[in-house]
Design a protein around this motif. Sequence first.
Motif, short mmCIF file in Angstrom:
data_model
loop_
_atom_site.label_atom_id
_atom_site.label_comp_id
_atom_site.label_asym_id
_atom_site.label_seq_id
_atom_site.Cartn_x
_atom_site.Cartn_y
_atom_site.Cartn_z
N ALA A 33 0.85 -1.20 0.00
CA ALA A 33 0.00 0.00 0.00
C ALA A 33 0.88 1.24 0.00
O ALA A 33 1.47 1.60 1.02
N ARG A 35 -0.16 4.47 -1.49
CA ARG A 35 -0.98 5.66 -1.32
C ARG A 35 -2.20 5.41 -0.42
O ARG A 35 -2.74 6.33 0.17
N THR A 36 -2.63 4.17 -0.35
CA THR A 36 -3.86 3.84 0.36
C THR A 36 -3.63 3.82 1.87
O THR A 36 -2.67 3.22 2.35
N VAL A 40 -8.35 1.86 5.30
CA VAL A 40 -9.18 1.54 4.13
C VAL A 40 -9.12 0.05 3.83
O VAL A 40 -10.13 -0.57 3.47
N GLU A 90 -1.39 -1.64 -6.18
CA GLU A 90 -2.31 -0.56 -6.51
C GLU A 90 -2.22 -0.20 -7.99
O GLU A 90 -1.21 -0.43 -8.65
N PRO A 93 -3.32 6.06 -9.58
CA PRO A 93 -4.62 6.60 -9.16
C PRO A 93 -5.20 7.69 -10.04
O PRO A 93 -6.42 7.86 -10.09
N ASN A 131 -8.37 6.99 -6.27
CA ASN A 131 -8.03 6.76 -4.86
C ASN A 131 -7.83 8.11 -4.17
O ASN A 131 -6.80 8.38 -3.56
N GLY A 134 -6.47 8.97 -0.60
CA GLY A 134 -5.93 7.70 -0.14
C GLY A 134 -6.98 6.85 0.55
O GLY A 134 -6.66 5.85 1.20
N GLY A 136 -9.76 5.55 -1.10
CA GLY A 136 -10.53 4.78 -2.06
C GLY A 136 -11.70 5.55 -2.65
O GLY A 136 -12.57 4.95 -3.27
#
Length: 408
Positions: A33, A35-36, A40, A90, A93, A131, A134, A136
């Motif tokens: 992960a 950026r997430t 989430v 990912e 985005p 996203n 970050g 979603g």
Amino acid sequence: MTLRIWVSLFLLFPALLRAEDSVIVSAIRIEGALRTREWVIRRELRFNVGDTLAQTDLASAENRLHNLIFLNSVHVTADSAGAVTVDLRETWPILPVGSVEFNEGTFSEVASDPSTFFDKATLYAGLAHFNFRGAGDRLLLFGQFGASDGFSLYYDSRWLAPRLPIAVRVRWNNLRISDREWAVHDTTAYMRSQQHELDVSTRAGAPRRLGLTAAYWRIRKEHPGGTQRKASATVWLSPYVVLDHRDVEWYPTRGTYVRATTNWAGGDEQFLRSQFELRGYLPLRDAPRAPTLALRFHAATATSSTPGWAGYFTGFGTVLRGYTGVKTLSKDYLLGDVELRFPITRETTYDVPLLGRYGQRWPFGIYGMLFAQRAELQYNGLRDERAAAGGGLFFRVPYVQIVEATAA
């Protein structure tokens, strides 16, 4: 006594097997992960450290994570010590939006008469963030021209914050679009549509959801000769309930989905509409790549005061399979279809080195489909029955998940 012992062991045997397959979660690690935000990912797992997990719980968590469009691939595993690892990749985005939608006709119509392209298709250009924050969330801003001209803004979330399990969707557009009420009678006319919409519901992806959509819709219609008509402004309140027990949202292989919605509109026009949708998915054998029977039933109704522009249309963006170019307007309809879905290729992943980590494990697969469909449309007491059969292909690709090509 001996018989009683054997009976007890027989009854306990499945539970003993489940206990052997179960583990107590000792840790949760999330890998890949960039950026997430971690919450989430954790919100889709639905378990925490200290919970007891079976293998089916891990598979269900992996399926829920596959619903997130900003993830290329996900693997959820647990070792014998109870350490759960979520290994994900990912997508990139932020992407430019450039697409074509046949929202006033079909590809077949345009292919047979290319001069009608800008009457039946809309070109989109803009930016999309899959996203946002970050978290979603999706944010889209784009202009469009062709069959519909104007600008649109769209934002939606599955879950706003770690301690606020609320989903929000906002839509705004200002468009010049085809007046479909006239188009049903083969007459070209246009109308200006301004739409402001706010949807608030319990978190998306939950087995049970309650929501309310509030919208302001202003319509200014033109006669075919270009003469202006008085504008119509309406306020919509649309409560809805969703029961969602599918394994995967974009290509289910088992489970059920139910949605019931009521639209109340007041203002210059006052009317009431209701829609009901039921879907079921039944694997024909207990195997990961088993053929699936997909069943769907739709029903909708509207009061007699419903204006034509708020009716239910087919032959435009939503078509009845097998009736290319047949445009209809109805205030009540019933629709049922059955599909037999089956895999043609293995679903695999491939890498796009140019995108670095965002190009890792892009999914691809091809599935086949055979279907039969029946519909009943009603307008002002007149009933029209339609039936169709055919087949098609589903393509599993990143960003949009499933692309469908159908012949009927």
